[in-house]
Design a protein around this motif. Structure first.
Motif, PDB file in Angstrom:
ATOM      1  N   ASN A  73       0.825  -1.196   0.000  1.00 39.56           N
ATOM      2  CA  ASN A  73       0.000   0.000   0.000  1.00 39.56           C
ATOM      3  C   ASN A  73       0.861   1.249   0.000  1.00 39.56           C
ATOM      4  OD1 ASN A  73      -2.738  -1.416   0.951  1.00 39.56           O
ATOM      5  ND2 ASN A  73      -1.030  -2.240   2.119  1.00 39.56           N
ATOM      6  N   THR A  74       0.287   2.342  -0.435  1.00 36.44           N
ATOM      7  CA  THR A  74       0.994   3.617  -0.376  1.00 36.44           C
ATOM      8  C   THR A  74       0.547   4.341   0.891  1.00 36.44           C
ATOM      9  OG1 THR A  74       0.525   3.653  -2.732  1.00 36.44           O
ATOM     10  CG2 THR A  74       1.696   5.527  -1.825  1.00 36.44           C
ATOM     11  N   SER A  75       1.494   4.827   1.671  1.00 38.17           N
ATOM     12  CA  SER A  75       1.167   5.595   2.871  1.00 38.17           C
ATOM     13  C   SER A  75       2.088   6.796   2.960  1.00 38.17           C
ATOM     14  CB  SER A  75       1.354   4.750   4.141  1.00 38.17           C
ATOM     15  OG  SER A  75       0.359   3.765   4.232  1.00 38.17           O
ATOM     16  N   VAL A  76       1.579   7.860   3.590  1.00 35.15           N
ATOM     17  CA  VAL A  76       2.409   9.034   3.846  1.00 35.15           C
ATOM     18  C   VAL A  76       2.781   8.997   5.327  1.00 35.15           C
ATOM     19  CG1 VAL A  76       2.472  11.558   3.900  1.00 35.15           C
ATOM     20  CG2 VAL A  76       1.319  10.364   2.020  1.00 35.15           C
ATOM     21  N   LEU A  77       4.056   9.245   5.608  1.00 34.70           N
ATOM     22  CA  LEU A  77       4.502   9.201   7.003  1.00 34.70           C
ATOM     23  C   LEU A  77       4.057  10.462   7.741  1.00 34.70           C
ATOM     24  CD1 LEU A  77       8.123   7.782   6.652  1.00 34.70           C
ATOM     25  CD2 LEU A  77       6.080   6.594   7.462  1.00 34.70           C
ATOM     26  N   ARG A  78       3.746  10.299   9.013  1.00 30.72           N
ATOM     27  CA  ARG A  78       3.347  11.436   9.831  1.00 30.72           C
ATOM     28  C   ARG A  78       4.469  12.474   9.911  1.00 30.72           C
ATOM     29  NH1 ARG A  78      -0.291  11.171  14.963  1.00 30.72           N
ATOM     30  NH2 ARG A  78      -1.638  10.977  13.177  1.00 30.72           N
ATOM     31  N   GLU A  79       5.714  11.994   9.915  1.00 29.35           N
ATOM     32  CA  GLU A  79       6.849  12.905  10.051  1.00 29.35           C
ATOM     33  C   GLU A  79       7.072  13.772   8.812  1.00 29.35           C
ATOM     34  OE1 GLU A  79      10.757  11.288   8.692  1.00 29.35           O
ATOM     35  OE2 GLU A  79      10.068   9.517   9.769  1.00 29.35           O
ATOM     36  N   SER A  80       6.390  13.446   7.718  1.00 34.17           N
ATOM     37  CA  SER A  80       6.679  14.107   6.437  1.00 34.17           C
ATOM     38  C   SER A  80       6.516  15.625   6.524  1.00 34.17           C
ATOM     39  CB  SER A  80       5.760  13.559   5.353  1.00 34.17           C
ATOM     40  OG  SER A  80       5.847  14.376   4.210  1.00 34.17           O
ATOM     41  N   LYS A  81       7.511  16.320   5.999  1.00 34.40           N
ATOM     42  CA  LYS A  81       7.444  17.785   5.970  1.00 34.40           C
ATOM     43  C   LYS A  81       6.944  18.263   4.609  1.00 34.40           C
ATOM     44  CE  LYS A  81      11.182  18.443   9.309  1.00 34.40           C
ATOM     45  NZ  LYS A  81      11.742  17.052   9.305  1.00 34.40           N
ATOM     46  N   HIS A  82       6.593  17.316   3.763  1.00 29.17           N
ATOM     47  CA  HIS A  82       6.141  17.677   2.414  1.00 29.17           C
ATOM     48  C   HIS A  82       4.781  17.033   2.150  1.00 29.17           C
ATOM     49  CE1 HIS A  82      10.618  17.275   2.474  1.00 29.17           C
ATOM     50  NE2 HIS A  82      10.529  18.504   2.019  1.00 29.17           N
ATOM     51  N   GLN A  83       3.838  17.267   3.066  1.00 33.12           N
ATOM     52  CA  GLN A  83       2.546  16.597   2.984  1.00 33.12           C
ATOM     53  C   GLN A  83       1.838  16.848   1.644  1.00 33.12           C
ATOM     54  OE1 GLN A  83       0.985  14.593   5.222  1.00 33.12           O
ATOM     55  NE2 GLN A  83       2.541  14.656   6.809  1.00 33.12           N
ATOM     56  N   ASP A  84       1.825  18.103   1.192  1.00 35.34           N
ATOM     57  CA  ASP A  84       1.089  18.419  -0.040  1.00 35.34           C
ATOM     58  C   ASP A  84       1.612  17.604  -1.211  1.00 35.34           C
ATOM     59  OD1 ASP A  84      -0.492  20.187   1.249  1.00 35.34           O
ATOM     60  OD2 ASP A  84       0.723  21.956   0.742  1.00 35.34           O
ATOM     61  N   LEU A  85       2.925  17.670  -1.372  1.00 29.44           N
ATOM     62  CA  LEU A  85       3.534  16.979  -2.496  1.00 29.44           C
ATOM     63  C   LEU A  85       3.389  15.460  -2.342  1.00 29.44           C
ATOM     64  CD1 LEU A  85       4.983  17.680  -5.067  1.00 29.44           C
ATOM     65  CD2 LEU A  85       7.152  17.603  -3.839  1.00 29.44           C
ATOM     66  N   ALA A  86       3.466  14.981  -1.105  1.00 34.44           N
ATOM     67  CA  ALA A  86       3.344  13.542  -0.856  1.00 34.44           C
ATOM     68  C   ALA A  86       1.975  13.037  -1.311  1.00 34.44           C
ATOM     69  CB  ALA A  86       3.560  13.245   0.623  1.00 34.44           C
ATOM     70  N   TRP A  87       0.927  13.780  -0.963  1.00 35.37           N
ATOM     71  CA  TRP A  87      -0.408  13.326  -1.390  1.00 35.37           C
ATOM     72  C   TRP A  87      -0.592  13.475  -2.885  1.00 35.37           C
ATOM     73  CZ3 TRP A  87      -2.465  10.041   1.547  1.00 35.37           C
ATOM     74  CH2 TRP A  87      -2.291  10.113   2.933  1.00 35.37           C
ATOM     75  N   GLU A  88       0.049  14.501  -3.479  1.00 35.09           N
ATOM     76  CA  GLU A  88       0.022  14.612  -4.941  1.00 35.09           C
ATOM     77  C   GLU A  88       0.632  13.354  -5.564  1.00 35.09           C
ATOM     78  OE1 GLU A  88      -1.446  16.587  -6.764  1.00 35.09           O
ATOM     79  OE2 GLU A  88      -1.552  18.599  -5.900  1.00 35.09           O
ATOM     80  N   PHE A  89       1.706  12.868  -4.932  1.00 38.83           N
ATOM     81  CA  PHE A  89       2.387  11.677  -5.455  1.00 38.83           C
ATOM     82  C   PHE A  89       1.475  10.450  -5.344  1.00 38.83           C
ATOM     83  CE2 PHE A  89       5.437   8.097  -5.020  1.00 38.83           C
ATOM     84  CZ  PHE A  89       6.060   8.224  -6.255  1.00 38.83           C
ATOM     85  N   VAL A  90       0.815  10.308  -4.189  1.00 41.32           N
ATOM     86  CA  VAL A  90      -0.092   9.172  -4.007  1.00 41.32           C
ATOM     87  C   VAL A  90      -1.198   9.225  -5.054  1.00 41.32           C
ATOM     88  CG1 VAL A  90      -1.705   8.058  -2.416  1.00 41.32           C
ATOM     89  CG2 VAL A  90       0.420   9.037  -1.533  1.00 41.32           C
ATOM     90  N   ASN A  91      -1.717  10.419  -5.259  1.00 36.90           N
ATOM     91  CA  ASN A  91      -2.790  10.594  -6.238  1.00 36.90           C
ATOM     92  C   ASN A  91      -2.283  10.317  -7.661  1.00 36.90           C
ATOM     93  OD1 ASN A  91      -5.536  11.174  -6.560  1.00 36.90           O
ATOM     94  ND2 ASN A  91      -5.065  13.234  -7.319  1.00 36.90           N
ATOM     95  N   TYR A  92      -1.043  10.720  -7.914  1.00 30.99           N
ATOM     96  CA  TYR A  92      -0.408  10.496  -9.230  1.00 30.99           C
ATOM     97  C   TYR A  92      -0.275   9.008  -9.509  1.00 30.99           C
ATOM     98  CZ  TYR A  92       3.723  10.287 -12.382  1.00 30.99           C
ATOM     99  OH  TYR A  92       4.608   9.999 -13.380  1.00 30.99           O
ATOM    100  N   LEU A  93       0.122   8.246  -8.484  1.00 31.51           N
ATOM    101  CA  LEU A  93       0.270   6.793  -8.679  1.00 31.51           C
ATOM    102  C   LEU A  93      -1.073   6.130  -8.961  1.00 31.51           C
ATOM    103  CD1 LEU A  93       2.861   5.625  -5.978  1.00 31.51           C
ATOM    104  CD2 LEU A  93       3.233   6.048  -8.404  1.00 31.51           C
ATOM    105  N   LEU A  94      -2.158   6.772  -8.526  1.00 32.46           N
ATOM    106  CA  LEU A  94      -3.491   6.203  -8.757  1.00 32.46           C
ATOM    107  C   LEU A  94      -3.978   6.424 -10.190  1.00 32.46           C
ATOM    108  CD1 LEU A  94      -5.284   7.164  -5.423  1.00 32.46           C
ATOM    109  CD2 LEU A  94      -5.076   4.842  -6.314  1.00 32.46           C
ATOM    110  N   ARG A  95      -3.263   7.251 -10.961  1.00 29.32           N
ATOM    111  CA  ARG A  95      -3.662   7.448 -12.353  1.00 29.32           C
ATOM    112  C   ARG A  95      -3.521   6.136 -13.114  1.00 29.32           C
ATOM    113  NH1 ARG A  95      -0.302  12.762 -14.204  1.00 29.32           N
ATOM    114  NH2 ARG A  95      -1.046  14.175 -12.579  1.00 29.32           N
TER     115      ARG A  95
END
Lengths: 341, 275
Positions: free
Chosen positions: A251-273
């Motif tokens: 699964n794809t997950s974003v870490l809580r520690e991430s300082k790049h939340q916006d871009l991280a979720w963009e990446f998750v969404n990108y992989l869903l294309r």
């Protein structure tokens, strides 16, 4: 799944953009889980630089991010690791509003048993474990029990992985692959020790070449790895054993520690294309949880019965779950006994 | 002057403390803690990890590691001594031969081990040639057994035996050999009564340099042994990966370290000038 690979060192970061002031994203993924163009395309479209590195086992990934200041943003936990990572407070809650492509997921991956409302992860790829065998043997393999027959001149291998070994033995006993019952685990261990003299070796991915070359006639194998072998040789067949078999998903997950939340979720969404996932599937013969991507795959992949077993076969599948600490310790002792026998 | 010296030594101290002493202390601390539910460590403090090592299961693994390492070391000595002697006496081509001995280090050990898998397997080069020459009817079981593990270890660590042996043999005064010959010793007698005793330090150093890494090997037993042979290195590795039992893994690796240090002391006492 290959725990040896980490010896080879971590693959270098992909070459990226030249500017020093671009946004950054740190992605820690399994090997063989993106196509060659996946990361460069993302960097171009979102004007950022991605630091990309890989791991060979879920345990390795967990060890790397467990401290909570690892510097990674996006990771790919296996389904049995999502719960533990949530409990360790490592994961960021999924913001469904940001994931406009979430609807592309297969219906049953919209509410998987390890995270029913997709609060902590987004299913990415999945596979199952079965048996690959040479069509030259007298009777086709249909069950785990066949792997205890002394018919193949010690040209049988099992996976060098305790969870898989116990899964095969427990299914043979008609039990759950996730059993923590000490009595059953002992029985499973005894079965494994009984089988050891019939085995050539305990091997993971590296057995694929030997199955194709004909050194090994029967091998416990992950469906995704088996698909590569099946394409390389027409003398091979694959079976999902009749007693049942384990399944797993990454699964794809974003870490809580991430300082790049916006871009991280963009990446998750990108992989869903669909197109992005399709390219990865074509490159690596994985099975995607993304229905829209599967629909645009070439037929030989999209309708492949090894990668996407039909409904009646899937009914026998059982998802791996997190094993509680005590049972995990028992399992390890028994595994050492099997390997040392 | 004193202060200048301290400044020059500081980087060395920092590296030793930071990269050796601190990690060792962490391993020590971990070995006395309890297993965390998902890896890592947690309180309470306990000695259980050390007691657990004395379970017959783990003692068997330790014993197996010791004898596999001992056999591999013996083979290395048998093969390495003549080779070192040959190189030491090769005259001008010495450097060339020495470089050839070290050449394998230019490639990753992992890749060289995989190469052995390709040579030894049923459809590998050796079995194919043997069958083509009708020397064997069916493929010989060369891979995935203790023999293959020992072969892999001998192959991997032979240079560690040859180099210290070469260093001692090279320094051997040729006048001693001439003297032995003049006094009527046959080459065989010269070898056993002059060369071998004088190269004892090199042999000891070589044996240690081979035995110690063999004892901790885990790649070779996994790949060439097909995971059917567990050595102590595999046990430790497994504790840090699938078993997620860092405290037990730490305890086993510390005990291994103590074993090796004990061995070194034993040898060092016998051979004062070795270390």
């Amino acid at each position: 799944m290959n725990r040896r690979i980490f010896l080879m060192g971590v693959a270098g970061a992909l070459a990226g953009c030249t500017s020093g002031h671009k946004r950054r994203l740190n992605v820690l993924n399994w090997q063989n889980y993106v196509a060659d163009n996946t990361i460069p395309d993302f960097e171009r479209e979102f004007q950022c630089k991605v630091r990309y590195s890989t791991y060979g086992s879920a345990e390795e990934m967990l060890a790397r991010v467990m401290a909570g200041n690892s510097g990674w943003d996006v990771v790919f936990p296996s389904n049995s690791f999502v719960g533990p990572m949530r409990d360790l407070d490592l994961l960021q809650r999924v913001d469904h509003k940001r994931l406009t492509n979430l609807g592309n997921l297969e219906q049953h991956f919209q509410s998987p048993e390890w995270d029913p409302s997709l609060d902590w992860c987004v299913p990415y790829m999945f596979s199952a474990t079965g048996v690959i065998y040479s069509k030259k043997i007298a009777h086709p393999i249909t069950a785990w029990a066949d792997l205890w027959q002394n018919d193949y001149g010690r040209r049988v291998t099992m996976l060098d992985d305790p969870a898989e070994m116990f899964a095969a033995c427990l299914k043979r006993l008609g039990e759950s692959v996730n059993s923590s019952d000490d009595r059953l685990l002992r029985k499973a261990r005894d079965l494994a020790i009984q089988q050891k003299p019939l085995l050539r070796a305990y091997l993971n991915e590296e057995v694929r070449d030997q199955v194709v070359a004909g050194d090994v006639l029967v091998a416990q194998m992950w469906a995704q790895v088996a698909q590569g072998a099946l394409e390389a040789s027409h003398d091979l067949a694959f079976c999902f054993p009749s007693e049942g078999f384990p399944q797993y998903a990454d699964n794809t997950s974003v870490l809580r520690e991430s300082k790049h939340q916006d871009l991280a979720w963009e990446f998750v969404n990108y992989l869903l294309r669909p197109t992005v996932t399709r390219d990865t599937v074509i490159a690596w013969r994985t099975a995607t949880a993304n229905r829209a991507a599967r629909e645009i795959l070439p037929t030989e992949l999209g309708k492949n019965p090894v990668l996407y077993p039909p409904e009646d076969v899937l009914k026998r599948g059982e998802w791996f779950r997190a094993i509680p600490g005590d049972a995990q310790k028992r399992r390890d002792i028994y595994w050492t006994e099997i390997k040392s026998a | 002057m004193q202060r200048l010296r301290a400044w020059f030594l500081a980087p060395g101290y920092l590296v030793t403390v930071g990269l050796f002493a601190v990690p060792m202390l962490i391993v020590c601390a971990y070995s006395l803690l309890s297993r965390g539910p998902y890896g890592g460590v947690t309180t309470p403090w306990t000695l259980e990890n050390y007691l657990r090592v004395f379970d017959p299961l783990y003692l068997t693994i330790l014993w197996r590691s010791v004898w596999i390492s001992a056999v591999s070391t013996a083979f290395c000595l048998l093969l390495g001594f003549p080779l070192a002697l040959f190189v030491a006496r090769a005259g001008k081509r010495r450097t060339l031969f020495l470089n050839l001995v070290m050449l394998p280090f230019w490639t990753s050990f992992l890749i060289r081990t995989y190469a052995w898998m390709f040579l030894l397997r049923d459809t590998g080069l050796i079995n194919t040639v043997l069958q083509a020459l009708h020397l064997t009817g069916a493929p010989l079981p060369l891979l995935f057994n203790n023999g293959a593990v020992i072969l892999g270890l001998v192959y991997g660590y032979l240079p560690f035996m040859v180099l210290p042996l070469y260093a001692t043999l090279e320094k051997l005064d040729p006048a001693l050999l001439d003297a032995a010959q003049d006094l009527g010793a046959s080459p065989w007698v010269t070898l056993w009564t002059v060369i071998v005793p004088l190269s004892k330090t090199g042999m000891m150093a070589g044996c240690l340099l081979v035995f110690i890494p063999c004892l901790g090997a885990y790649l070779t037993p996994d790949l060439l042994g097909g995971g059917k042979t567990v050595m102590i290195g595999n046990l430790v590795q497994n504790q840090f990966t699938t078993a997620r039992d860092w405290p037990f893994g730490s305890a086993v690796s510390l005990l291994l370290l103590i074993l090796v240090l004990g061995l070194l002391r034993l040898v060092a006492r016998k051979e004062e000038n070795l270390l």
